[in-house]
Each structure stands twice: as structure tokens, then as C-alpha cells.
Design an enzyme around this catalytic site. Structure first.
Site, PDB file in Angstrom:
ATOM      1  N   ARG A  18       0.738  -1.423   0.537  1.00 54.99           N
ATOM      2  CA  ARG A  18       0.157  -0.270   0.213  1.00 54.99           C
ATOM      3  C   ARG A  18       0.730   1.155   0.016  1.00 54.99           C
ATOM      4  O   ARG A  18       0.609   2.174  -0.673  1.00 54.99           O
ATOM      5  CB  ARG A  18      -0.886  -0.294   1.054  1.00 54.99           C
ATOM      6  CG  ARG A  18      -1.647   1.109   0.798  1.00 54.99           C
ATOM      7  CD  ARG A  18      -2.437   1.042   2.763  1.00 54.99           C
ATOM      8  NE  ARG A  18      -1.757   1.936   3.355  1.00 54.99           N
ATOM      9  CZ  ARG A  18      -1.898   0.946   5.232  1.00 54.99           C
ATOM     10  NH1 ARG A  18      -3.327   0.399   4.974  1.00 54.99           N
ATOM     11  NH2 ARG A  18      -1.072   1.052   5.699  1.00 54.99           N
ATOM     12  N   GLU A  19       1.724   1.379   0.824  1.00 58.60           N
ATOM     13  CA  GLU A  19       2.890   2.400   0.856  1.00 58.60           C
ATOM     14  C   GLU A  19       3.766   2.800   0.471  1.00 58.60           C
ATOM     15  O   GLU A  19       4.768   3.560  -0.085  1.00 58.60           O
ATOM     16  CB  GLU A  19       2.654   3.090   2.313  1.00 58.60           C
ATOM     17  CG  GLU A  19       1.214   3.287   2.753  1.00 58.60           C
ATOM     18  CD  GLU A  19       0.842   3.820   4.161  1.00 58.60           C
ATOM     19  OE1 GLU A  19       2.189   4.805   5.009  1.00 58.60           O
ATOM     20  OE2 GLU A  19       0.287   3.716   4.888  1.00 58.60           O
TER      21      GLU A  19
ATOM     22  N   TRP B 163       7.831   9.481  16.844  1.00 58.48           N
ATOM     23  CA  TRP B 163       8.147   9.163  15.525  1.00 58.48           C
ATOM     24  C   TRP B 163      10.438   9.484  14.894  1.00 58.48           C
ATOM     25  O   TRP B 163      10.223   8.579  14.925  1.00 58.48           O
ATOM     26  CB  TRP B 163       7.605   9.261  14.477  1.00 58.48           C
ATOM     27  CG  TRP B 163       6.607   8.201  13.646  1.00 58.48           C
ATOM     28  CD1 TRP B 163       6.406   7.517  12.691  1.00 58.48           C
ATOM     29  CD2 TRP B 163       5.424   7.472  14.445  1.00 58.48           C
ATOM     30  NE1 TRP B 163       5.598   6.559  12.603  1.00 58.48           N
ATOM     31  CE2 TRP B 163       5.100   6.261  13.118  1.00 58.48           C
ATOM     32  CE3 TRP B 163       5.060   7.948  16.096  1.00 58.48           C
ATOM     33  CZ2 TRP B 163       4.226   5.412  14.387  1.00 58.48           C
ATOM     34  CZ3 TRP B 163       4.483   6.428  16.406  1.00 58.48           C
ATOM     35  CH2 TRP B 163       3.898   5.232  15.041  1.00 58.48           C
TER      36      TRP B 163
ATOM     37  N   GLU C 236      -0.443  -5.137  10.500  1.00 54.69           N
ATOM     38  CA  GLU C 236      -0.648  -3.923  10.736  1.00 54.69           C
ATOM     39  C   GLU C 236      -1.622  -3.779  11.550  1.00 54.69           C
ATOM     40  O   GLU C 236      -1.599  -3.004  12.887  1.00 54.69           O
ATOM     41  CB  GLU C 236      -1.334  -2.823   9.267  1.00 54.69           C
ATOM     42  CG  GLU C 236      -0.983  -1.552   9.872  1.00 54.69           C
ATOM     43  CD  GLU C 236      -1.965  -0.929   9.269  1.00 54.69           C
ATOM     44  OE1 GLU C 236      -1.590   0.447   9.400  1.00 54.69           O
ATOM     45  OE2 GLU C 236      -1.908  -1.015   8.269  1.00 54.69           O
TER      46      GLU C 236
END
Length: 951
Positions: free
Chosen positions: A524-525, A594, A809
Site C-alpha cells: 500500500r505505502e 516517530w 498491521e
């Protein structure tokens, strides 16, 4: 008489010298196992001005270590001796350092080859022999050495195939639109070799993926080359030795050039957090061939406007959507001598924005493994579905025989519908990125046709095939694992097969997600989210050689930084990375939990390898980012920033946000507390004493504020916690809990797991990384094992029992859904498996002597596990700890590498029963040198059998 006396003196002196040499060189128990430059054996394209030398030693006996070394570097093998070494003679250096010894000789010149060897002295002053001669080759090193080579690109898009278009539709679009992207380019030229060649080297940089050909054969075994980067700031070239492929007379070079991430101008255009055009421009390539002839002369051959160009059978290529190959437009033997390219155009010379081109130092992406169909069945629409048995990243390869113009479509997915009757596209069906995973092949009708893609990879286990006239089998279709060829160097196994399976799944989820960067998912990413990267970093370091990989990714983070206003002081701008690196899909500025990847990745690299280069190279970047996060400090002393404990059980950002029980600010501040300690260490390493003191004070202040704000008593109990499992685990892991409250907090964590959550975790990636390790450390190893292995939702075992071969996920109850949504291959969930090494295996590097120069041995395990075997790679050799327990006696077979120390952690009662190599500790210490200090028994190198009664 005088002549005889002189002769006698000479002979005596010669004998004396010979006896001295003999005394220092006959220690045959010391031998060199590995000799490395920048952690590689005889590397090419070294571009650091001060390469790092390392050696791994085999030595018989116990407590063996290095006391000195002597290192020579020369421009030729003939000069590589103690009298003629013309680049560097370290002389005898009194040092135990045998890993990452920095070069301190004369300047190293681009494209030169250098030779080196080393000898060492052991702890008793006995010398080894000189090592075998090693070499290293320098790369281009700067722009000037690219000579007259030019960037070239397609001059004209001449695609005419009706299959050059694809549908593009994101979730908010009412109907799809047709897109075609930049065309794949084919380039060729010939060279006439009239003299005997001694050496030929190719240097090629693709902005976009490339494949290089010479006389019809592909050069090298790389695919999807080069690794993605922030191309405008940092691109990477690759070097190939083509001496054996070149022949006398005419030779033909060919290049195929695809979009990769550089020319990805379709997907994510509508992402509100990113730039509207994610492409850097049309794909472009630069190639330099350097020839050295036997007569000593040299010449260069390179890309320029004289190269010919065309489009060909790859009529569509997109890193997300896939490749379309129309075999009716094949170009024949286009990359061979004698091919008629009269209808081809001339390449266009380009001027892409590229600040720096460096040699690629990380392992290349390769085709690593093939999978045959495990099961083949028909879908309700009559098309065939192939199950390859393993969720992988890569592509399919075909052998088909159909009529001319027949379209074969292969839709790749991770899952089936819950009822198992058809594929479920989920994250592989487009949605967010707008491109479903589909490979298309259009037949030319000329017998059996073989094909596999070149410029895209998918994440999948299943393939649905439309357009074939017979049932697919292993002859027709295979799946190919395609990933960065990181070498697996560590290992783990134990007596619990459930945990062994978790280890396997955790590794698969990492391997599937390394394609030049640490990805979040392979479909997807395909993005390098910073939070995901630090979540699984330590587990990756235990298992794989990641030395260069994380150094490269740190450069991706650095080049991703952009000026960002401080929160409390907006007049000051800081250099801050975005949530994603590298690339133009950025999301926002990196929130604390992050962004701490910027500090954690150098810290882990330093802790596991002991090389301080990464710390010093990125110190100023880390310092600036730390100051940026300090600008979020509120009146209560807490940084008012955080992303959150991603993907806890049942959590959905839109539909069920309450399932994230840990406040994002709490988990972010826990990480930041740990990072302040790391930055204190880094400041000291960089002689930044004032900043070290600042970090020490900030850390203490945050600890006090954190406990004041978040440490509470659990209602109706005498226990305390930090309002969630995740925050409580982090506080215990990072040493934030006041000493007098540790027992209460541990019991509070156990209380929530058992009494409130019914024996389950409620953690996302931040808490799950540490929960099993923390519980084991504080005497709750059985509880850690229970929540790992309970078959009921949520648990890792529940996921495995649901049929997944990689970690999804999300943590959902899959049997209640139509099909498993979101990504089913997310390595951020592999981070917990470091527990297998650090707790069950009991091996951790010390912080005072990083790189496992000194390491602790302390297996912490549940009563249900009776044996564990781990191998931990280090710069000094492999640590091996194989233990078993029977009748409460723990027996270890421990291998301690040369030049390292093991710190065996034992309680006073365990020490009393301790036996080493069959001798009680009281007898062993009479005949052996070792130290007992503060719960440690310190053992030097050697192979040990250890036994003691385990409390």
C-alpha cells in the site's frame, strides 16, 4: 683473527635477531578469521576518507585478548612490509581495539586499489603472524571523476500499445481515470575494443530503476537498483567489474530504465499531507565505463547524446501498480552487436537536480527465493487462484503459451475472503494509493513465452490469474521473493514451537520490508515511517548484518529534514525530519515518538556494533532535533507532542480511536526521557560537556514531571501504574519508576493484564516492543509467556492461528470480518521478538563497552521453556549461548569471542552453586583468572560449560 671475530659477531647478532623474531611470530594459536574494511571483505567503491579496519581472531584457550596491533597500508603488495608501506604504518599500537580502527595515513586517491595487513599481540605479549594480504578499492569519490559522462533520458515517448494505460482511483474518487506514467526507456551504444584489456569497471547511477546489459547478457544480479533516496540531495551509484564480460572487437551496451520511486508520478498525488507531484522527473541514467589496457593506457566510455533510445515492450511501470509487458512490441536482440537501431532516436541529455552521488554501500536488492504453488483452485468467476503459502514481497514469473494479443492479468493479494472462496484485495486493491496490484502480460503468440517484471514489486501470498487456457502449475507460475540481500547472522530456537514460529514470522515480516529502506509495508505505502523503523530495529540487529543499512537510512532521515518552527519559540527554526523518509510523500513533521528514530538508530548501531562514527556524523542533527522537541515543553514539564501507541487491539483511527488506551503524550514523553539519556552519552562522546549537563538536568526534570503527572494508584487496589499497559511498560523499561514504587508498579501492570484484560496485552507497537522483556526482568516471565501464547484474541498466537505468515498491521478479530483489512505485513510488530534474544537467550551488549566488547548473560524465562539456543553476531565473532534446565539446575554452553568479556549475572545463592567447566567456583578460581564483581562473574574469551541452581 679480527675477521673471525667480526664474522662471529655477525653470526651471533643474526642468531639473536632470528631468535627474537621467532619468539614473537610462532604463536600459532592465534589466527585471523575475518579481515574487514568498513565491515566488508575486500570491498570496492570505498568513499570514506578514513576507512575503518576490523579483524576477528580465533585463539585457543581462555581469557584471550588483544594488547596491541600493527597495521600496514600500501599502494602495492610489494610495498606492504614494515620498511616500505607508503600509505600508513601504525607501528605497534598498544590497544585492545580490534574493530573499526580508523585509518590515519596518507590521503587515499579515487579509483586506486590499496593493500593492507595486520598483526596483533595477545594479553601476554605474544605476537600473531601477519594476516593474509587484503585489499580495498576506492570509488569515484567526487563529481569530477564522472568525467565526460552525461545524464540521459528518453527523448520521446513513442508507446502505442493500447495496454499502456491503467485505472487510477483513490477512495474519494467517483470513477477511475486512465494514467500511463513515464515510459520505460531502452538505450544502447557500442564500443570497439582494439587492445588487450587488463581491467574494466562500470559505474552506473539510475534515477529510477535500471538494468545494465553487455553483449546481450545482464550485468550483475541486482534488481530494483539502486536503493531509493532523496534523489535531489543524495543519489547512489553501483559499480560492476565487467572485465570478463568485455571481449575484443565490438561490444554492445544496453540499459533499460524504469520509474522506480524517482519517476513515480501517479500514486499518492491526492494525499493531503504530501506534495502533489511525488516524482522528481522522468527517469534518467548516467553510466561510466573505465577501461585499463595491458599496455598501461586507459580510456573511458560513457552515456551521452550519441546513445540511441527507444520505447519497448514494458509499456507501463509503476512501483505500486505493477508492470505491463506487451510482448508484441519486443525489440529483438536490441542489446547485442549488429542490431539495426536505425529507427531509434538519439537519447536526450538531461540535467536532473542531484546534489551528491555516492557509492551504494548497502547490500543490493536481489531475487532471493522462489515459491511454487501450494494450492490452486477456481474462484466463483471461473478464474484460477494460486496460493504460494507465504506472504512475500516480490513478483510472479510466468511461462505461458497463448494466442497473439491474449491479455493475462495477475492480481496479487495478501488474503482470501474469510469464506476462502475468492481473493480479498484489502490494502493491495488500491484505495489510498489508487493503484491495485496487477501484473499484465500480452502474448505475442510465438510458442512458450517466459516473463517476469523488472520495475515493481508487490506484497502478496495469492495470485488470481485471468486469461490463461489451462490450470496453472509450477511450470506456469512461481512467486519470487525480492528484497535487500541482508545476511542473516543471528539465530534463535527454543523448546516452545509456538515461539519458534513467532520468530520465523517476525523474520519474514522484516525480510519482506527491506527494499533499500526499512518499509512499513511492501504494497500500500512502501514508505519509511520513522516510528516503524525504530520499533523493529533491535530485533533486526540481532538477526541480520544491518551495519550499512541503518547508516544509509540515517542519511535518508538527514536529507529529509526541513526548516520547522519551534513550538514555544516560533521565531527559531529547527531542522526536523518528516514522519516518512525518504521521498516526497512526507506526512507532517515527525512527532516525538516517530522522530526519536533519529537518535535511536545511531544509538542501536553504536550499541550493537561499537562504531562511534554514526554518532559523530549525525550528532549535530540529533542535537538540533532534541532542542526542537524541548520546545514543546509545557508548564507541567511535559512535552506536548506525540503520535501514539500505534495499532493496539481493536484500534481504528476513525472508527474506534478509544482503543488506544495510552495517551500519545505519555508514550512520547517516555521515549523522550530515554532519548535524553542517550543524548547525554552522545554529548559526552563529542566533548560537548555543557550539553551533556543540560541533557542530564532535562532528564531528571522530565522524570519528576512524568511521575507527578502520570503515576497513579489503581482504584480499589494498593498498586500503581501509568494509566496504561504501554506507559507502565515504558516507565519500567527506561528506569523512570521511583525505586520505592517499582514493586507496586510491576504488580499494577500484572493486575491490569490478568484481572482487567483477562490475561491479555492491550499494547500497540510502543508497548509491545518491551512488555515481554519487562515482565521477564521483574519476575513475571510466566505471565509474559501466557499473554504471548494464549490462543484467544488478542495475542501473537491468535494471529498465527488465524493463518497469517507475517504480522498484520492491525489487531482485529479476523473471523468476524469479510476479509482481513489493512496491511497484513507490517514489521513494526516484529520488534517484540528481541525478547527471544535479550530475555530468553539472555544476551545483551553493555553500554560501557558497546558492540558486545562486554556483554551480559542472564537468561530470564518461563517455567514452561526448558532450553534455548541463541547465536548473536558481534564485531569480535559470534556469541553462542545454548542453555537447558533440568531439576532446577541451569546449564549453559557459552562461547565468548576473543577480545570480549561475558558478565554472567547470578544471585548470591546462585553463585554458591556455580560450576564452571565442571569445577565448583571455589576450585575454578584457583586455576583461572576471572573476576567476581557486583552480581557479575566476569569471564574472558573461551568455551565454557556453566551450571548453577536457578532461583
Amino acid at each position: 683473527m679480527k675477521k673471525n671475530q667480526l664474522l662471529f659477531s655477525v653470526l651471533l647478532f643474526t642468531a639473536f635477531c632470528f631468535s627474537c623474531i621467532e619468539k614473537t611470530t610462532l604463536n600459532t594459536t592465534i589466527s585471523f578469521d575475518k579481515l574487514l574494511v568498513n565491515s566488508k571483505v575486500n570491498p570496492s567503491t570505498i568513499e570514506s576518507e578514513q576507512p575503518l579496519f576490523s579483524w576477528i581472531i580465533n585463539a585457543e584457550g581462555f581469557n584471550k585478548s588483544q594488547s596491541a596491533y600493527h597495521l600496514l597500508v600500501a599502494s602495492s603488495e610489494e610495498k606492504l612490509n614494515e620498511y616500505d608501506a607508503d600509505l600508513w604504518d601504525s607501528n605497534k599500537e598498544e590497544s585492545s581495539k580490534s574493530a573499526f580502527v580508523k585509518y590515519k595515513g596518507e590521503p587515499l586517491e579515487p579509483l586506486n586499489t590499496y593493500y593492507w595487513q595486520v598483526k596483533i599481540w595477545d594479553e601476554s605479549g605474544n605476537a600473531s603472524n601477519w594476516s593474509e594480504i587484503q585489499k580495498f578499492e576506492m570509488g569515484l569519490m567526487n563529481e569530477a571523476n564522472w568525467g565526460d559522462s552525461k545524464w540521459i533520458t528518453l527523448n520521446k515517448d513513442t508507446r502505442t500499445s493500447p495496454h499502456r494505460f491503467r485505472d487510477y482511483q483513490t477512495g474519494k474518487m467517483k470513477k477511475p481515470v486512465l494514467v500511463d506514467g513515464f515510459a520505460a526507456g531502452y538505450f544502447r551504444n557500442t564500443i570497439d575494443v582494439s587492445k588487450n584489456i587488463e581491467n574494466a569497471q562500470a559505474y552506473i547511477c539510475g534515477l529510477g530503476y535500471y538494468e545494465l546489459y553487455l553483449n546481450g547478457e545482464k550485468v550483475g544480479d541486482h534488481v530494483l537498483d539502486p536503493a531509493p533516496s532523496n534523489y535531489d540531495k543524495q543519489a547512489y551509484y553501483v559499480n560492476y567489474d565487467i572485465t570478463d564480460q568485455l571481449k575484443s572487437g565490438k561490444n554492445a551496451f544496453g540499459i533499460i530504465l524504469g520509474n522506480g520511486f524517482y519517476g513515480q508520478n501517479i500514486s499518492w498525488k491526492n494525499d493531503p499531507e504530501s506534495e502533489k507531484d511525488l516524482a522528481y522527473g522522468p527517469p534518467t541514467v548516467r553510466c561510466l565505463i573505465k577501461l585499463k589496457y595491458s599496455d598501461g593506457s586507459t580510456s573511458d566510455f560513457y552515456t551521452d547524446e550519441n546513445w540511441k533510445e527507444a520505447t519497448g515492450p514494458i509499456v507501463f511501470n509503476n512501483i505500486y501498480g505493477g508492470d505491463t509487458y506487451d510482448a508484441r512490441y519486443e525489440l529483438g536482440n536490441w542489446n547485442t552487436v549488429g542490431y539495426d537501431d536505425a529507427k531509434w532516436g538519439n537519447a536526450k541529455v538531461a540535467s536532473p537536480q542531484v546534489k551528491e552521488i555516492s557509492a551504494n554501500q548497502i547490500p543490493p536488492i536481489k531475487k532471493l527465493m522462489e515459491f511454487e504453488p501450494r494450492n490452486v483452485f477456481k474462484a466463483p468467476d471461473g478464474n484460477w487462484i494460486v496460493d504460494f503459502g507465504q506472504n512475500i514481497a516480490g513478483w510472479v514469473k510466468l511461462n505461458v503459451q497463448e494466442k497473439e494479443g491474449q491479455l493475462i492479468e495477475i492480481t496479487t493479494t495478501e488474503a482470501l475472503l474469510t469464506n476462502g472462496k475468492d481473493i480479498f484485495q484489502g490494502s493491495t486493491g488500491g484505495g489510498a494509493n489508487g493503484m491495485a496490484q496487477i501484473y499484465k502480460y500480452i502474448c505475442n503468440g510465438d510458442g512458450i513465452e517466459s516473463w517476469e517484471p523488472k520495475f515493481s514489486y508487490h506484497g502478496f501470498r495469492y495470485a488470481k490469474i485471468n486469461g490463461i487456457s489451462s490450470k496453472p502449475d509450477a511450470e506456469m507460475i512461481k512467486a519470487v521473493l525480492v528484497a535487500t540481500d541482508i545476511q542473516e547472522t543471528g539465530s534463535f530456537t527454543c523448546s516452545d514451537e509456538l515461539l519458534n514460529k513467532m520468530h520465523s514470522i517476525s523474520k519474514w515480516t522484516i525480510v519482506d520490508n527491506v527494499h533499500g529502506i526499512p518499509e512499513d509495508c511492501p504494497h500500500r505505502e512502501k514508505c519509511g515511517w520513522l516510528g516503524d523503523a525504530h520499533a523493529f530495529c533491535e530485533y533486526a540487529l540481532y538477526n541480520y548484518d544491518m551495519y550499512d543499512f541503518y547508516k544509509k537510512y540515517m542519511e535518508d532521515i538527514r536529507t529529509q529534514m526541513r526548516p520547522t518552527k519551534g513550538h514555544n519559540n516560533p521565531d527559531i527554526k529547527f531542522q526536523v525530519p518528516t514522519m516518512i523518509a525518504p521521498g516526497k510523500r512526507t506526512s507532517t513533521y515527525a512527532k516525538i515518538d516517530w522522530g526519536v528514530a533519529t537518535m535511536y538508530l545511531p544509538w542501536y548501531n553504536y550499541l550493537y556494533y561499537g562504531d562511534d562514527t554514526i554518532v559523530k556524523d549525525y550528532y549535530e542533527d540529533m542535537r538540533g532535533l532534541t532542542n526542537f522537541y524541548l520546545s514543546y515543553k509545557g508548564e507541567n514539564g511535559i512535552m506536548q507532542d506525540g503520535m501514539g501507541d500505534w495499532c493496539p487491539p481493536r484500534w481504528d483511527r476513525r472508527l474506534n480511536p478509544e482503543a488506544m488506551e495510552c495517551d500519545p503524550i505519555i508514550s512520547a514523553n517516555a521515549y523522550f526521557y530515554d532519548v535524553l539519556g542517550i543524548m547525554e552519552t552522545f554529548a559526552e562522546m563529542n566533548n560537548d560537556n555543557s550539553y551533556a549537563l543540560k541533557m542530564k538536568n532535562e532528564k531528571q526534570a522530565l522524570k519528576e514531571a512524568f511521575n507527578k503527572e502520570f503515576l497513579v494508584t489503581i482504584p480499589n487496589t494498593s498498586y500503581k501504574w501509568y494509566q496504561s499497559q504501554t506507559a507502565t511498560v515504558q516507565a519500567l523499561q527506561f528506569g523512570m519508576v521511583p525505586e520505592e514504587d517499582i514493586e507496586s508498579v510491576v504488580n499494577g501492570l500484572a493486575y491490569d493484564i490478568v484481572e482487567v484484560k483477562g490475561g491479555h496485552h492491550s499494547t500497540g507497537i510502543h508497548g509491545n516492543r518491551y512488555i515481554y522483556t519487562v515482565l521477564s526482568k521483574y519476575g513475571k516471565a510466566d505471565l509474559a509467556h501466557q499473554i504471548l501464547t494464549t490462543p484467544e484474541f488478542p495475542s501473537q498466537t491468535y494471529v498465527m492461528n488465524s493463518g497469517f505468515t507475517t504480522w498484520p498491521e492491525r489487531q482485529f478479530e479476523w473471523e468476524k470480518m469479510e476479509g482481513p483489512t489493512n496491511s497484513l505485513n507490517h514489521p513494526m510488530h516484529s520488534g517484540f521478538a528481541a525478547y527471544f534474544y535479550e530475555s530468553l537467550g539472555g544476551i545483551k551488549s553493555s553500554e560501557d563497552q558497546p558492540g558486545f566488547k562486554a556483554f551480559t548473560v542472564n537468561p530470564e524465562f518461563p517455567t514452561s521453556i526448558t532450553k534455548t539456543e541463541v547465536k548473536v553476531p558481534t564485531p569480535y565473532g559470534d556469541i553462542i549461548n545454548n542453555w537447558s534446565i533440568k531439576d532446577d539446575v541451569l546449564s549453559l554452553n557459552l562461547e565468548v569471542p576473543f577480545n570480549t568479556q561475558a558478565r554472567l549475572i547470578v544471585t548470591p545463592s546462585e553463585l554458591e552453586s556455580l560450576k564452571i567447566n565442571g569445577e565448583p567456583i571455589s576450585e575454578f578460581k584457583q586455576n583461572n583468572t576471572f573476576e567476581i564483581a557486583d552480581r557479575f562473574v566476569i569471564l574472558g574469551s573461551g568455551d565454557y560449560t556453566i551450571a548453577y541452581s536457578k532461583n
